[in-house]
Design a protein around this motif. Structure first.
Motif, mmCIF file in Angstrom:
data_model
loop_
_atom_site.group_PDB
_atom_site.id
_atom_site.type_symbol
_atom_site.label_atom_id
_atom_site.label_comp_id
_atom_site.label_asym_id
_atom_site.label_seq_id
_atom_site.Cartn_x
_atom_site.Cartn_y
_atom_site.Cartn_z
ATOM 1 N N ASP A 77 -18.100 -4.333 -0.157
ATOM 2 C CA ASP A 77 -17.742 -4.610 1.547
ATOM 3 C C ASP A 77 -16.893 -5.225 1.919
ATOM 4 O OD1 ASP A 77 -18.155 -4.958 4.478
ATOM 5 O OD2 ASP A 77 -20.478 -5.858 3.823
ATOM 6 N N ILE A 78 -15.645 -4.185 1.795
ATOM 7 C CA ILE A 78 -14.533 -4.825 2.226
ATOM 8 C C ILE A 78 -14.726 -5.369 3.054
ATOM 9 C CG2 ILE A 78 -12.495 -4.093 2.299
ATOM 10 C CD1 ILE A 78 -12.913 -1.803 -0.053
ATOM 11 N N GLU A 79 -15.315 -4.596 4.190
ATOM 12 C CA GLU A 79 -15.317 -4.975 5.829
ATOM 13 C C GLU A 79 -15.850 -6.661 5.529
ATOM 14 O OE1 GLU A 79 -14.121 -4.364 8.938
ATOM 15 O OE2 GLU A 79 -13.977 -2.017 8.112
ATOM 16 N N ARG A 80 -16.369 -7.022 5.275
ATOM 17 C CA ARG A 80 -17.655 -8.663 4.724
ATOM 18 C C ARG A 80 -16.309 -9.562 4.254
ATOM 19 N NH1 ARG A 80 -21.127 -11.354 1.335
ATOM 20 N NH2 ARG A 80 -21.658 -9.288 0.602
ATOM 21 N N GLU A 81 -15.780 -9.039 3.616
ATOM 22 C CA GLU A 81 -14.801 -9.644 2.667
ATOM 23 C C GLU A 81 -13.259 -9.807 3.348
ATOM 24 O OE1 GLU A 81 -14.527 -12.939 -0.294
ATOM 25 O OE2 GLU A 81 -16.135 -11.349 0.332
ATOM 26 N N ALA A 82 -12.924 -8.819 4.147
ATOM 27 C CA ALA A 82 -11.649 -9.047 5.207
ATOM 28 C C ALA A 82 -11.703 -9.477 6.348
ATOM 29 C CB ALA A 82 -10.832 -7.499 5.918
ATOM 30 N N ALA A 83 -13.292 -10.038 7.224
ATOM 31 C CA ALA A 83 -13.367 -10.907 8.363
ATOM 32 C C ALA A 83 -13.646 -12.213 7.276
ATOM 33 C CB ALA A 83 -14.729 -10.065 8.158
ATOM 34 N N ASP A 130 -5.122 -7.056 4.879
ATOM 35 C CA ASP A 130 -5.211 -5.565 5.202
ATOM 36 C C ASP A 130 -5.252 -4.724 3.418
ATOM 37 O OD1 ASP A 130 -4.737 -5.816 8.051
ATOM 38 O OD2 ASP A 130 -2.979 -6.443 8.114
ATOM 39 N N PHE A 179 -8.460 -3.356 1.850
ATOM 40 C CA PHE A 179 -8.226 -2.062 2.014
ATOM 41 C C PHE A 179 -7.540 -0.418 1.463
ATOM 42 C CE2 PHE A 179 -10.095 -4.675 5.777
ATOM 43 C CZ PHE A 179 -11.070 -3.751 6.000
#
Length: 244
Positions: free
Chosen positions: A219-225, A238, A241
């Motif tokens: 879950d890249i979205e979770r880690e980026a957030a 960024d 991704f």
């Protein structure tokens, strides 16, 4: 025996958990990690907690060394320095001592571990080509040494039928019985740089002497957030991704 070999995690908890979920489902017996547990990412304490709970065999990376004052962070770029500052503020005394106590290299019956080179691990030099690998290959007394640092998976070896020549392969599965010695860079769990954003790791089977490079989505979205929420440079989120 089968080992999960984990490369640079860089405080990426979501990537680490995704890798371990697969490793657990396959019944892998042991976990080793080739350094840079922390740095860049936003979950250093959580990642350390997981590795300690798993009793993983871990060696020290340059970001680990910088976070405990053993390496001057002025050698890093601005984004990496921000990661060091964040990490040192997040970690308690026990975690910092754990990082400080990590060895530069480790040796098991069938393999060795180092973050950069095996011949001079304290320098954290990069192995980016066969010439860079030769000094480490020259000092190896195990058939394989697992490394990280470049975040790019590759196997550099001296083959049985050409022991005086150093070659390399980016094949996913490598039969180490065909080599005299081999350096295997397992890539990065938490910050791949080969244009594939999936978490990278490897499985080493000491009975078949095969290494298999693996990738798993996370879950890249979770880690980026998490990174942005921690106030770290946005580029560190960024690039997850992009895999670069």
């Amino acid at each position: 025996m089968r080992y999960a070999i984990l490369g640079d995690i860089h405080s990426n908890l979501a990537a680490l958990e995704a890798v371990l979920d697969v490793v657990d489902a396959e019944g892998i017996e042991a976990i080793v990690q080739v350094g840079d547990v922390v740095g860049y990412g936003a979950a250093p304490a959580e990642v350390i907690e997981v590795l300690r709970a798993r009793q993983a065999l871990v060696v020290k990376g340059n970001h680990d060394a910088a976070c405990v004052g053993e390496l001057d962070s002025r050698l890093f770029n601005a984004d990496a320095r921000a990661g060091v500052r964040y990490t040192t503020k997040q970690l308690g005394r026990t975690d910092l001592r754990w990082l400080a106590d990590l060895p530069m290299t480790a040796h098991q019956e069938h393999f060795s571990l180092s973050h950069g080179t095996l011949d001079r691990p304290e320098r954290f030099d990069y192995i980016q080509n066969t010439a860079d690998a030769d000094p480490s290959l020259d000092v190896m007394d195990r058939p394989v040494c697992f490394v990280g640092h470049t975040h790019v998976p590759v196997t550099i070896m001296r083959l049985l039928d050409a022991p005086n020549r150093t070659s390399y392969t980016i094949e996913r599965t490598v039969d180490l019985s065909e080599s005299t010695v081999a350096l295997v860079n397992v890539g990065s769990v938490g910050q791949p740089r080969d244009e594939d954003p999936r978490a990278a790791y490897a499985i080493y089977d000491t009975e078949t002497t095969r290494v298999e490079m693996r990738r798993v989505e996370y879950d890249i979205e979770r880690e980026a957030a998490r990174i942005i929420g921690a106030g770290l440079p946005k580029i560190l989120a960024d690039r997850l991704f992009l895999g670069f």
